[in-house]
Design an enzyme around this catalytic site. Sequence first.
Site, PDB file in Angstrom:
ATOM      1  N   ARG A  67       0.129   5.386  17.903  1.00  0.00           N
ATOM      2  CA  ARG A  67      -0.125   6.432  16.897  1.00  0.00           C
ATOM      3  C   ARG A  67       0.362   7.812  17.307  1.00  0.00           C
ATOM      4  O   ARG A  67       1.044   8.484  16.518  1.00  0.00           O
ATOM      5  CB  ARG A  67      -1.609   6.470  16.508  1.00  0.00           C
ATOM      6  CG  ARG A  67      -2.123   5.184  15.888  1.00  0.00           C
ATOM      7  CD  ARG A  67      -1.261   4.753  14.721  1.00  0.00           C
ATOM      8  NE  ARG A  67      -1.646   3.441  14.232  1.00  0.00           N
ATOM      9  CZ  ARG A  67      -0.864   2.662  13.515  1.00  0.00           C
ATOM     10  NH1 ARG A  67       0.364   3.046  13.209  1.00  0.00           N
ATOM     11  NH2 ARG A  67      -1.281   1.502  13.101  1.00  0.00           N
ATOM     12  N   ASP A  82      -7.209   4.439  12.901  1.00  0.00           N
ATOM     13  CA  ASP A  82      -5.844   4.958  12.824  1.00  0.00           C
ATOM     14  C   ASP A  82      -5.727   6.272  12.063  1.00  0.00           C
ATOM     15  O   ASP A  82      -4.945   7.136  12.423  1.00  0.00           O
ATOM     16  CB  ASP A  82      -4.909   3.892  12.250  1.00  0.00           C
ATOM     17  CG  ASP A  82      -4.663   2.793  13.269  1.00  0.00           C
ATOM     18  OD1 ASP A  82      -4.656   3.113  14.471  1.00  0.00           O
ATOM     19  OD2 ASP A  82      -4.495   1.631  12.873  1.00  0.00           O
ATOM     20  N   SER A 126      -5.073  -8.359   8.383  1.00  0.00           N
ATOM     21  CA  SER A 126      -4.211  -7.191   8.533  1.00  0.00           C
ATOM     22  C   SER A 126      -3.531  -7.217   9.900  1.00  0.00           C
ATOM     23  O   SER A 126      -4.155  -7.532  10.918  1.00  0.00           O
ATOM     24  CB  SER A 126      -5.065  -5.937   8.352  1.00  0.00           C
ATOM     25  OG  SER A 126      -4.554  -4.878   9.096  1.00  0.00           O
ATOM     26  N   ASP A 165       0.819  -1.224   0.000  1.00  0.00           N
ATOM     27  CA  ASP A 165       0.000   0.000   0.000  1.00  0.00           C
ATOM     28  C   ASP A 165       0.847   1.266   0.000  1.00  0.00           C
ATOM     29  O   ASP A 165       0.715   2.114  -0.886  1.00  0.00           O
ATOM     30  CB  ASP A 165      -0.906   0.059   1.243  1.00  0.00           C
ATOM     31  CG  ASP A 165      -2.070  -0.908   1.144  1.00  0.00           C
ATOM     32  OD1 ASP A 165      -1.884  -2.005   0.596  1.00  0.00           O
ATOM     33  OD2 ASP A 165      -3.163  -0.544   1.627  1.00  0.00           O
TER      34      ASP A 165
HETATM   35  N1  ARG Z   1      -8.610  -2.169  16.178  1.00  0.00           N
HETATM   36  C1  ARG Z   1      -7.346  -1.795  16.743  1.00  0.00           C
HETATM   37  C2  ARG Z   1      -7.362  -0.341  17.122  1.00  0.00           C
HETATM   38  O1  ARG Z   1      -8.158   0.384  16.589  1.00  0.00           O
HETATM   39  C3  ARG Z   1      -6.197  -2.133  15.839  1.00  0.00           C
HETATM   40  C4  ARG Z   1      -6.141  -1.370  14.526  1.00  0.00           C
HETATM   41  C5  ARG Z   1      -5.011  -1.706  13.604  1.00  0.00           C
HETATM   42  N2  ARG Z   1      -4.780  -3.105  13.452  1.00  0.00           N
HETATM   43  C6  ARG Z   1      -4.669  -3.769  12.310  1.00  0.00           C
HETATM   44  N3  ARG Z   1      -4.513  -5.055  12.383  1.00  0.00           N
HETATM   45  N4  ARG Z   1      -4.707  -3.185  11.146  1.00  0.00           N
HETATM   46  O2  ARG Z   1      -6.596   0.089  17.933  1.00  0.00           O
END
Ligand code: ARG
Length: 415
Positions: A94, A123, A179, A15
Amino acid sequence: MARDLIILAYSGGLDTSCILKWLIQKNYDVVCYMADIGQDEDFEKARQKAKLIGAKDVIVEDLREEFVTNYMLPAIQMGLVYESRYYLGTALARPCISVGIVKAAKKLGAKYISHGATGKGNDQVRFELSVYSLWPEGKVIAPWRIPEFFDRFQGRSYLIEYAKKENIPVAATTKAPWSIDENIMHISYESGVLEDPGAIPPSGIYKMTRDLQQVDDYPSIIDITFERGLPVSAQIPSGHQKALVVTDPLVLVETLNKLGGQHGVGRIDIVENRFLGLKSRGLYETPAGTILHVAHLDLEVYALDKEVLRIKKYLQDKMADFVYNGFWFSPEAFYTRKCLEMSQESVTGTVTVQVFKGNVSILARKSGASLYNKDLVSMDIAGGFSPEDSTGFININAVRLKEYARYTAATQITK
Ligand code: ARG
């Protein structure tokens, strides 16, 4: 005319590699930014790949220490648990990455920050709210929300086709059908085959923790010491040799991750409420975080005043929501964090835990700062307590219950 500079949060994956090329084709100069927060990644390989695609430069920054010290351990201290189960490993990372990327953007005089987060997730929100808090003049380009981009790349196959056309190396290994987001605190797995909450996940997903069928047949016992609610050391007896004592925050987390992982500690499979209003199913493994949270809670209940504990519980739930929703850098989070830290003044002491077959159990706790009074609670001595006072205490508390019983009997209200 000089081209505008973008700092792209780059992962080395398909990506962000396609995004990098696409931004360059849109006439931007792009510098890639990679934060090392403990994920399993070949940074050198990713750097070369970004350079090959056309990045002006690639910054790789080791933020592991920063992440553990300023985000993960304070989250343990504050007792942050989202919806009673999720320890926020991704949500905490983050803002930490945002600090790094904003610093780089300011230093290089960039105009934009870009990222590869999708339009449905948390995110993007966390990342951008953090960026705007730290850099109000900054601008964000989120390709996955730009129709020109998402209309063109409607699925993975489109990205692969574009990558081939543009000579972007595509990993030979087929990507896992879910993911992954990984750092030193946790790994999270969602999407793909995990999207059906009613389906049991295929085995072999987890990377940090062993399956319970494979864990050791003997427990590990660990003494964890907290100062004002922050984990400061772990002591692990190591057979006949001297016990291993770790105090460096990074080593402490790594050590507990290893031990916890060996004993299969810290897995959850949950459906959670995303900030945007969707529900999503996710799997998480947080070995060190789980051990530390369990130990911290034990010490906290031991040390704190009962009513302070209850107010703190309310505030920690609020703070967990703030962090989950991306408001780490916000007035409400600064305020709540101060209150939570204040509650921790007496949370100093050592908790002995046993990790075994997926469980963390408490064996003992010691604290010089606890409100625990052994004489007062003892079954063997009075310790200054007058049992006859309890009669009045119960009588007064029963006033309301007796009144209610009479009322329901008189009005025939069914209980
Ligand atoms: N759902 C989790 C959060 O919002 C993880 C998000 C990212 N994880 C991922 N496997 N893409 O904190």
